[in-house]
Design an enzyme around this catalytic site. Structure first.
Site, PDB file in Angstrom:
ATOM      1  N   LEU A 127       8.727   7.175  -2.620  1.00  0.00           N
ATOM      2  CA  LEU A 127       7.697   8.062  -3.146  1.00  0.00           C
ATOM      3  C   LEU A 127       6.620   8.350  -2.138  1.00  0.00           C
ATOM      4  O   LEU A 127       6.583   7.732  -1.158  1.00  0.00           O
ATOM      5  CB  LEU A 127       6.901   7.380  -4.294  1.00  0.00           C
ATOM      6  CG  LEU A 127       7.623   6.790  -5.441  1.00  0.00           C
ATOM      7  CD1 LEU A 127       6.648   6.074  -6.308  1.00  0.00           C
ATOM      8  CD2 LEU A 127       8.166   8.105  -6.373  1.00  0.00           C
ATOM      9  N   ASP A 128       6.008   9.466  -2.153  1.00  0.00           N
ATOM     10  CA  ASP A 128       5.157  10.189  -1.253  1.00  0.00           C
ATOM     11  C   ASP A 128       4.095   9.059  -1.110  1.00  0.00           C
ATOM     12  O   ASP A 128       3.743   8.330  -2.124  1.00  0.00           O
ATOM     13  CB  ASP A 128       4.574  11.287  -1.381  1.00  0.00           C
ATOM     14  CG  ASP A 128       5.688  12.428  -1.361  1.00  0.00           C
ATOM     15  OD1 ASP A 128       6.622  12.109  -0.501  1.00  0.00           O
ATOM     16  OD2 ASP A 128       5.517  13.622  -2.002  1.00  0.00           O
ATOM     17  N   LYS A 129       3.032   8.876  -0.256  1.00  0.00           N
ATOM     18  CA  LYS A 129       2.045   7.938   0.108  1.00  0.00           C
ATOM     19  C   LYS A 129       1.305   8.019  -1.122  1.00  0.00           C
ATOM     20  O   LYS A 129       0.812   6.707  -1.809  1.00  0.00           O
ATOM     21  CB  LYS A 129       1.406   8.240   1.298  1.00  0.00           C
ATOM     22  CG  LYS A 129       0.080   7.290   1.454  1.00  0.00           C
ATOM     23  CD  LYS A 129      -0.525   7.839   2.834  1.00  0.00           C
ATOM     24  CE  LYS A 129      -2.030   6.853   2.833  1.00  0.00           C
ATOM     25  NZ  LYS A 129      -2.687   7.393   4.185  1.00  0.00           N
TER      26      LYS A 129
END
Length: 326
Positions: free
Chosen positions: A141-143
Site C-alpha cells: 500500500l502507498d505510504k
C-alpha cells in the site's frame, strides 16, 4: 555455532508477448515483482536462471515465448534491521499475517526511508521473515494509504500468494472519497506506466501495463462522492491514477489530485478540513484470499480509518443542514 537454513526459489515461467525485444532482467522484474531487479540480476549472473535451458546475461534480449527455469538461493534480508514498531495484527497463524497498516507508514525501506518501515517492524515481530523475499511482503500500500495487507510467513505461502495475485484471485476492496459528483458505478480500464516526463509519477499511457479498477457509489455528498473501489489488477498507484484519469481525484492526493474544492456554502470548518486533509482519502477496508495451506477462502474487514470517517461525518452534517451538492 548455528547453521543458517538455506531456502531455494524454484519456478518455471514463460515470457509473455513483448513489443519487440526486451532485456531479460527487465522482463523477469515484471514477472517477479516481489523481487528487486538487482536480486534478479544476481541470480542471472550466478547461472541460477536458465532461458530455454541455457544461462544468459541480464542484458540479453527476449522476444516472448521463452521458457524460464529458476533455482535460486534466497538470501536473508539482513541489510534492514528489526525495529520495535507497533503492528496492528488482524490475523496471525504459522503461514500468514494480516496487518492493518496505518497511514504514514512506508512498506519497504528505500533511499528516502531507510528504516522505520513495515518491513523493519515485521522483522522485529518475526525474525524468521528475514529468510523470505521482502520479509514476506507480497503486495503493498502507498505510504499514505491505510488498511489491510497480507504477509507470508513461509516460502510456500509466499509463492502461493504471489500466484494468487498473478491470477487475480486476491480480493481487495477500498473506500475512497473523491472530488465531484459520480451518479453511478463503473469500470475503468486504462493502461498504467511511468509518466513520460515526471519519473516519480505514474500515468495512463498507451504503452503501460493493463489495469482495471471497478467502483460503485456508496454515498453522494456535497461536492464529493464516497466510493467502494475494487482492484482487478494491482499496478503502482492504480486507484489514484485511474480516479484522476476520470476527473474525480482522491481528496488529499497531492500527487494526482487538484486543489481542494469545497462545495458552495461550506462552513469554515469544512473548508479547513478539506484543505488540510493530510493524505489521500483511500482505505483498504476488505481483503480476501485462499489460505495457502488450508485451501479455504478467508476474508477480513476492518473499520474505516478514523480521519476519513471524521471527514465523512463533517460532510454529512453539512449536507443535513441543506448545503448544495454541486
Amino acid at each position: 555455532m548455528t547453521t543458517r537454513q538455506v531456502l531455494y526459489l524454484r519456478r518455471e515461467l514463460r515470457i509473455g508477448p513483448t513489443d519487440g525485444s526486451e532485456r531479460l532482467d527487465r522482463a523477469l522484474a515484471r514477472l517477479l515483482p516481489e523481487f528487486s531487479r538487482s536480486c534478479i540480476q544476481r541470480w542471472i549472473e550466478a547461472g541460477q536462471i536458465l532461458v530455454d535451458g541455457r544461462p544468459c546475461r541480464s542484458r540479453d534480449p527476449v522476444f516472448g515465448g521463452e521458457s524460464i527455469s529458476i533455482t535460486a538461493e534466497l538470501t536473508p534480508v539482513d541489510e534492514h534491521r528489526p525495529q520495535a514498531i507497533t503492528l496492528n495484527i488482524v490475523y496471525e497463524d504459522p503461514h500468514l499475517l494480516v496487518i492493518h497498516k496505518p497511514a504514514g507508514l512506508v512498506v519497504h525501506p528505500a533511499a528516502g526511508n531507510p528504516d522505520g518501515t513495515l518491513q523493519n517492524a515485521l522483522l522485529h515481530h518475526d525474525p524468521a521473515l528475514a529468510t523470505l523475499p521482502r520479509a514476506g511482503i507480497v503486495h503493498r500500500l502507498d505510504k499514505e494509504t491505510s488498511g489491510l495487507m497480507v504477509v507470508a510467513r513461509t516460502l510456500e505461502a509466499h509463492c502461493a500468494l504471489v500466484e494468487q495475485l498473478r491470477q487475480r484471485l486476491v480480493y481487495r476492496e477500498y473506500r475512497a472519497l473523491v472530488q465531484g459528483a459520480l451518479v453511478a458505478g463503473g469500470r475503468i480500464e486504462a493502461p498504467i506506466g511511468r509518466h513520460p516526463t515526471q519519473r516519480t509519477r505514474m500515468a495512463v499511457v498507451s504503452h503501460g501495463r493493463p489495469a482495471v479498477t471497478h467502483y460503485r457509489v456508496l454515498e453522494s455528498l456535497p461536492g464529493h462522492t464516497f466510493l467502494a473501489v475494487r482492484l482487478e489488477t494491482g499496478r503502482t498507484h492504480q486507484i489514484r491514477v485511474h480516479l484522476a484519469h476520470i476527473h474525480h481525484p482522491l481528496v488529499g492526493d497531492q500527487t494526482y489530485g487538484a486543489r481542494p474544492r469545497p462545495p458552495r456554502g461550506a462552513s469554515p470548518q469544512l473548508i479547513a478540513a478539506l484543505q488540510h486533509f493530510p493524505r489521500q482519502a483511500l482505505h483498504a477496508i476488505r481483503l480476501g484470499l485462499i489460505h495457502p495451506q488450508r485451501g479455504r477462502e478467508m476474508q477480513w474487514e476492518i473499520p474505516l480509518a478514523a480521519d476519513l470517517a471524521a471527514l465523512l461525518d463533517l460532510l454529512r452534517r453539512e449536507q443535513a443542514h441543506g448545503m448544495a451538492d454541486a
